[in-house]
Design a protein around this motif. Structure first.
Motif, short mmCIF file in Angstrom:
data_model
loop_
_atom_site.label_atom_id
_atom_site.label_comp_id
_atom_site.label_asym_id
_atom_site.label_seq_id
_atom_site.Cartn_x
_atom_site.Cartn_y
_atom_site.Cartn_z
N GLU A 4 0.82 -1.20 0.00
CA GLU A 4 0.00 0.00 0.00
C GLU A 4 0.86 1.26 0.00
O GLU A 4 0.53 2.25 -0.65
CB GLU A 4 -0.95 -0.01 1.20
N LEU A 5 1.98 1.24 0.71
CA LEU A 5 2.87 2.40 0.69
C LEU A 5 3.48 2.56 -0.69
O LEU A 5 3.58 3.68 -1.21
CB LEU A 5 3.96 2.26 1.75
N TYR A 6 3.88 1.45 -1.31
CA TYR A 6 4.44 1.54 -2.66
C TYR A 6 3.40 2.10 -3.63
O TYR A 6 3.73 2.88 -4.54
CB TYR A 6 4.92 0.17 -3.15
N ALA A 7 2.14 1.73 -3.43
CA ALA A 7 1.07 2.25 -4.29
C ALA A 7 0.98 3.77 -4.19
O ALA A 7 0.69 4.45 -5.18
CB ALA A 7 -0.26 1.61 -3.91
N LYS A 8 1.25 4.30 -3.01
CA LYS A 8 1.19 5.75 -2.82
C LYS A 8 2.35 6.47 -3.49
O LYS A 8 2.19 7.58 -4.00
CB LYS A 8 1.16 6.08 -1.32
#
Length: 230
Positions: A4-8
């Motif tokens: 999810e952090l990578y998605a951001k």
């Protein structure tokens, strides 16, 4: 695993041009097989499926990803996508793809199970196309530090490759309405896989491999083509 952090942070990393070249390589391979249905495993924000739909006509194109954030972005592009584990997919397809490092996120034991699930979603004679990082890609390209920023975000990636494992620490600073910055951090782990050890996993047969030079003059990736024989 930092999905999810990578998605951001993905939109500001600046990998688009190189990745689009990889997409085009996949599409040229797919044209030679002329499939009617396709599932993209780890579809992310849907960029590959969108590019595919602009270059080929298929009756069914479907994407899955473990990140709900990524899947929502894919749906905003008008794509058919779900936040779902591959092993929960009940349909079968002519072709499956796993673009840009998907296999490297799995350790070997998990990869064996994954390939068995790929086998199940392929029709007899179906093709699975995926890419992996080469040893050079891990040691000389992926390892190191990267800093990116835009008006409201500052991102650092610090990657170390040791004993066949690349560990990347992600740190994001986001400006809030108050003017203060909120810090988020997580870790992504990737695994080096020797091509020869993937040749017959999960009942799939490796039929072709293509060295790819994405970021250097030496191949830092391999695109692998597997086939379900029966």
């Amino acid at each position: 695993m930092g999905l999810e952090l990578y998605a951001k942070i993905e939109p500001i990393l600046g990998f688009e041009e190189s990745i689009e070249g990889l997409y085009d390589f996949y599409i040229e391979l797919l044209k030679s097989w002329n499939p009617d249905t396709l599932i993209d495993i780890g579809c992310g924000s849907g960029a590959f499926l969108k590019r595919l739909s602009q270059n080929m006509e298929l009756s069914r194109v479907y994407g899955i990803d473990l990140s709900k954030t990524m899947v929502e972005r894919a749906k905003l592009l008008g794509l058919d996508a779900d936040a779902k584990d591959l092993c929960d997919v009940k349909e079968s397809f002519d072709v499956a793809t796993a673009v840009f490092d998907v296999l490297n996120y799995l350790d070997f034991e998990t990869l064996e199970q994954f390939m068995g699930c790929v086998y199940k979603v392929l029709k007899p004679g179906g093709i699975f196309i995926a890419d992996i990082n080469t040893l050079f890609g891990f040691e000389e390209v992926a390892q190191g530090s990267l800093i990116r920023e835009d008006e409201k975000r500052f991102v650092t990636l610090d990657s170390v490759f040791d004993n066949g494992i690349l560990t990347t620490n992600l740190t994001l600073f986001e400006e809030e309405n108050s003017g203060c910055y909120r810090k988020s951090n997580d870790t992504i782990v990737q695994h080096y896989h020797e091509t020869e050890k993937l040749a017959n996993l999960g009942g799939l047969v490796l039929v072709q491999s293509y060295p790819i030079e994405m970021y250097a003059d030496i191949a830092d990736k391999e695109v692998l083509v597997f086939k379900r024989e029966a």
